[in-house]
Structure formats: C-alpha cells, structure tokens
Write an enzyme that holds these catalytic residues in place. Sequence first.
Site, PDB file in Angstrom:
ATOM      1  N   ASN A  13       5.509 -11.702 -46.770  1.00 24.44           N
ATOM      2  CA  ASN A  13       4.681 -10.938 -45.833  1.00 24.44           C
ATOM      3  C   ASN A  13       4.645 -11.614 -44.460  1.00 24.44           C
ATOM      4  O   ASN A  13       3.582 -11.858 -43.893  1.00 24.44           O
ATOM      5  CB  ASN A  13       3.267 -10.752 -46.391  1.00 24.44           C
ATOM      6  N   GLU A  39      10.352  -9.208 -47.008  1.00 21.64           N
ATOM      7  CA  GLU A  39       9.415  -8.884 -45.928  1.00 21.64           C
ATOM      8  C   GLU A  39       9.253 -10.078 -44.977  1.00 21.64           C
ATOM      9  O   GLU A  39       8.157 -10.527 -44.677  1.00 21.64           O
ATOM     10  CB  GLU A  39       8.058  -8.427 -46.479  1.00 21.64           C
ATOM     11  N   ASP A 155      10.602  -7.326 -54.505  1.00 22.59           N
ATOM     12  CA  ASP A 155       9.396  -6.515 -54.523  1.00 22.59           C
ATOM     13  C   ASP A 155       9.809  -5.072 -54.770  1.00 22.59           C
ATOM     14  O   ASP A 155      10.352  -4.415 -53.888  1.00 22.59           O
ATOM     15  CB  ASP A 155       8.665  -6.662 -53.178  1.00 22.59           C
ATOM     16  N   ASN A 157       7.749  -2.656 -55.608  1.00 24.65           N
ATOM     17  CA  ASN A 157       6.672  -1.783 -55.100  1.00 24.65           C
ATOM     18  C   ASN A 157       6.214  -0.745 -56.114  1.00 24.65           C
ATOM     19  O   ASN A 157       5.683   0.305 -55.732  1.00 24.65           O
ATOM     20  CB  ASN A 157       7.084  -1.114 -53.777  1.00 24.65           C
ATOM     21  N   HIS A 253       1.387 -11.519 -51.891  1.00 23.19           N
ATOM     22  CA  HIS A 253       2.170 -11.670 -53.110  1.00 23.19           C
ATOM     23  C   HIS A 253       2.226 -13.151 -53.492  1.00 23.19           C
ATOM     24  O   HIS A 253       1.987 -14.028 -52.649  1.00 23.19           O
ATOM     25  CB  HIS A 253       3.613 -11.199 -52.902  1.00 23.19           C
TER      26      HIS A 253
END
Length: 262
Positions: A13, A39, A155, A157, A253
């Site tokens: 992130n 990300e 990820d 999602n 995360h």
Amino acid sequence: MGKLYKFISWNVNGIRAVDKKEALKWVDENDIHLLGVQETKSMKNQIPKTIFNKEFKKIMASESKIKGRSGTAIFTDIETTFECTCPTVDILDEGRINEVHFNLGDKNIAFFNVYFPNGQSKEERLDYKMEFYDRFLNHCENLKKDGKSIIVCGDVNTAHTEIDIARPKANENTSGFLQMERDWITKFLSHGYIDTFRLINGDIKDKYSWWSYRANARANNVGWRIDYFYISSDLKDYVKDAYILDNIEGSDHCPIGLEMEF
C-alpha cells in the site's frame, strides 16, 4: 535433500510510505529468495534504495500508466530466464503483473506477482476485474500447455470462502466477497491450482491478510484473507510451509509466505 526456497508476498500500500515507516527492514533478517510486492504506487525509479539493506540480484518492477496507482515489483536472487509485464492480461497497462520464469530442480516455473483489480468503486471496475481474472486463467493455462509449472502470489482482492472473512453475511453484497468473485476462485482451483495456505493449514479460522483502517479492525481481527500463494498441482509435493505473517505491520495488508524445496 534439495534446497529450501522462501517466497514472500506483500501488498505494501505504497512502497515509499512503507520505507518511511522502515516496515521492510525485517527482510534483512530473513533468508528470502523472492519477494513480491504489490500496490507500490510508484514508478520503478521511485522505489527507494533504503527499503532494506539486502541487495537482490534482480529487481523487476511494473508501473501504472497513471502515476501513483497500482504497481508491482519482484526482488529475487533466483536467476530468471524470462520476464515480462504480461500485457495480454494487464490490457489497461495498470502495472499489475510481474511474470518471471526460472528453473528450480527439474521444474520450469512461471512465477507471477499480481495485484488483481478491486471491484468496489463502480460496476465498470467489477466487470474489468472479472475479465482480468479470466484473462489471467487463460494465460496460465497456455503456459501449462507449454510445460510450465505455475506459482502465483499477490493480492487477489477476493476472500474465497466464509472462513476467509470475519463477517461473511455482512459482506455478501460487497465486491471482494460477491458470489461471482468467489466462484471464479473455485473455477481457478478446479483447473488444477492449489491454495497453499489451505494445503498446509486446512480449515483454520480467524487468519486474515487484510484489515480495514476503520473501526480498529486489525486490533479486533475483523479481516479478510485476500492475499494468496497458488501453485499448479504438479508442485504440491514441493511445498514445505505456507503462512501469514500477521505480526508484521506497515500496511493494511500483512505479508504471506511460501516455502518450497527443490
């Protein structure tokens, strides 16, 4: 007796934000052969040199055409034979995939580090997410036909089953736990792929990899397991461990790990 390889995946992130928190310094204390991060929210030349001291032999980064969004990167000491950003899957050029090939033991492996789309913002993004899923599955299937073994981290999602989410009923109409998304994971697994965390840990509950920043969700462990390591079934006997590193902070995360012996 073969060699044990450790793979780590983490949606950070924002890799520059993680760097400011020094939240990746733990990499220096662990014998990691491949680290996949998602990300990153950065261009390749914006990835800080200070995230850890370890100098990996290879760094591969995918960057979004829209600055500050998506982005993935692989750091590895494994000698690669091929690498690409997989434009046949990431057709919007959002920097979502690193694909590298390498040989371990008698296996020719295609390794993917993927930041799958989030479908919550609007219906068009949910449609794109489902299309991305199908393009990815088709790509993996074509590689298997060419004799490749598959490892996927990232990820995804989507939480697959009710034990992968703290509050399944409250989220059954939320993208990330919609029946169509969960059905795609079931379809993916039915094509001969294995969720390595479940392979090792069975139906253990209350183990998550993402928590909202709202309502003290992480402290209360109100989370979702949406980060995965998948392998093609021919690699099943090579798996030694799979785990969630939920003690490591710095992102919404936490990292996940896979250990395999070749």
